[in-house]
Design an enzyme around this catalytic site. Structure first.
Site, PDB file in Angstrom:
ATOM      1  CB  ALA A  77      -0.944  -0.026   1.245  1.00 49.17           C
ATOM      2  CB  SER A  78       0.542   4.409   1.608  1.00 49.94           C
ATOM      3  OG  SER A  78      -0.633   4.918   0.816  1.00 49.94           O
ATOM      4  CB  ILE A  79       5.185   1.185   2.642  1.00 49.22           C
ATOM      5  CG1 ILE A  79       4.919   1.297   4.359  1.00 49.22           C
ATOM      6  CG2 ILE A  79       6.508   0.741   2.609  1.00 49.22           C
ATOM      7  CD1 ILE A  79       5.036   0.002   4.955  1.00 49.22           C
ATOM      8  CE  LYS A  81       0.766   7.909  -1.198  1.00 53.91           C
ATOM      9  NZ  LYS A  81       0.040   6.916  -1.232  1.00 53.91           N
TER      10      LYS A  81
END
Length: 459
Positions: A77-79, A81
């Site tokens: 998921a947003s890791i 980024k």
């Protein structure tokens, strides 16, 4: 001489005992979460790059009764980024772009002016959420990719939420645009660029950009994500849950997520940042520095990393990730080289991060103490607050207590300081920010991970 050897032996045995106690405490914490069906996943906690605790809890594939193990692959998921941010930084180092380059240079079809790559990296762009545009298409079960998402934004022209650099608001749209910028500048697909420039050089062979539904292929030893169906109290694969249409339709979007990895590979990533394997310490400085708003205020977010400081263990960097079936966390204590990595494919352990830190450092829990605050100050905080997604929160005084009401929920806000309030048995706090000539009054919902800010719109 004999006495010195005895002292050294004593301390060695004592240190080993302390370490073993920490391991038992950590295992007890995660075992209890697993027993209560609040967490399945992998945990890795390291000191100086060496795991001191690494364990798996639960199944990777419930329908086939397959167990998780240390090499199970999770959607981050947003890791993800922070990897997208690294891709941009590598291209900047190559001289192929600048942080001050305009969004319009890469996307002339989009109607947004004065937004730069830096704004996208630091979530200060004000870009609208692409999910509000794609939601009407979820039932069609057509997979959106970045090109379709950008074309839809160009067609619908949703307005920005605030002027670039004026505020901070977490933006998946910004990082999806960064993913496409990487492709435009490098001439490679996002997947190939990330593989060639980051994952392979760091020996992260179990890490890749993976669109499970779009590609219709399987990864060996994959941790499928599950969500709890509260009506039937049953764990369902995300693709069979109420969120199935969303996860299917958005499976083609990249840059803001969709990276998949293991706890072992993430530790390699963590340690590579200390050793400057991809970029020099000077090149990384901005990634680990707070962003600066137009009015000079700083925001504790760099390029894909939240930034904070603890009185107990100093400066630390972290990021969370959440997607149906997955809850992820990475945290780096840069002054002591300690690392916490949590990858869940059912439930979450992120809410226990304070307890994990306390075990790691042998700290006692800090009690939350309510203080007395002048009623006139509390009255000054009352009113209606609007979040970037247009959800509203009403703050009001009742019987001398400050309360917050949203939807069907009312919570009592207890003052820890005149500006900072906590809620009993909840993992977040509320900070009120007074307005001045340059900015509106606002409040921030603070938890471990990116905060959310709401502007005061009226009394």
């Amino acid at each position: 001489m004999l006495k010195s050897l005895f002292i050294l032996l004593y301390f060695a045995i004592s240190f080993q005992a302390i370490s073993q106690d920490r391991i038992l405490e950590l295992d007890s914490l995660f075992s209890q979460l697993y027993k209560e069906e609040k967490f399945t996943g992998n945990v890795l906690i390291a000191e100086n790059g060496k795991p001191i605790f690494q364990k798996s809890y639960g199944k990777s594939f419930r329908e086939k009764d397959l167990d998780l193990n240390s090499e199970s692959v999770f959607e981050l998921a947003s890791i993800g980024k922070q990897f997208t941010a690294m891709g941009i930084m590598l291209l900047k180092k190559d001289g192929k772009l600048r942080y001050e380059d305009s969004l319009r240079f890469f996307f002339p079809e989009l109607p947004y002016s004065n937004i730069t790559i830096r704004h996208l990296l630091t979530h200060t762009s004000g870009m609208p959420d692409y999910m509000t545009l794609t939601e009407p298409y979820w039932k069609e079960r057509k997979i959106f990719d970045n090109a379709r998402m950008i074309a839809l934004m160009a067609e619908k022209k949703p307005p920005i939420e605030f002027a670039p650099g004026e505020r901070w608001a977490y933006s998946n749209t910004g990082y999806a645009l960064l993913g496409t910028i990487i492709e435009k500048v490098s001439g490679q697909s996002f997947r190939d660029f990330m593989r060639d420039r980051i994952y392979r050089p760091l020996d992260m062979h179990r890490t890749e950009v993976f669109h499970k539904r779009l590609e219709k292929r399987a990864i060996e030893n994959y941790a499928y994500g599950y969500v709890l169906d509260k009506k039937n109290n049953k764990w369902l694969m995300a693709d069979s849950s109420e969120e199935a249409d969303m996860v299917y339709t958005l499976d083609g979007i990249y840059g803001d997520g969709i990276t998949n990895s293991t706890t072992t590979d993430l530790l390699k990533w963590d340690q590579a940042l200390y050793k400057n394997k991809l970029l020099s310490q000077e090149d990384m400085r901005e990634a680990f520095s707070p962003a600066i708003l137009n009015n000079g205020d700083t925001i504790n977010y760099g390029f894909g990393w939240m930034i904070d400081r603890s009185p107990d263990f100093g400066r630390y960097l972290f990021h969370s990730g959440g997607w149906p079936g997955y809850a992820t966390w990475i945290e780096r204590h840069s002054e002591s080289n300690k690392t916490i990595i949590l990858l869940a494919n059912g439930g979450a352990a992120n809410g226990k991060i304070t307890e994990i830190r306390n075990i790691l450092y042998g700290l006692s829990p800090r009690p939350q103490v309510e203080i007395k605050v002048d009623t006139m100050l509390l009255k000054n905080y009352t009113g209606y607050y609007l979040f970037p997604n247009n959800d509203s929160l009403r703050i009001f005084l009742e019987a001398g207590q400050l309360k917050g009401h949203a939807g069907n929920t009312t919570l009592i806000l207890l003052p820890e300081t005149p500006q900072l309030f906590f809620v009993k048995d909840r993992d977040f706090k509320v900070r009120f920010i007074n307005g001045d000539g340059k900015r509106q009054p606002s409040l921030r919902i603070l938890r471990e991970g990116p905060y959310v800010e709401a502007l005061k719109t009226g009394n």
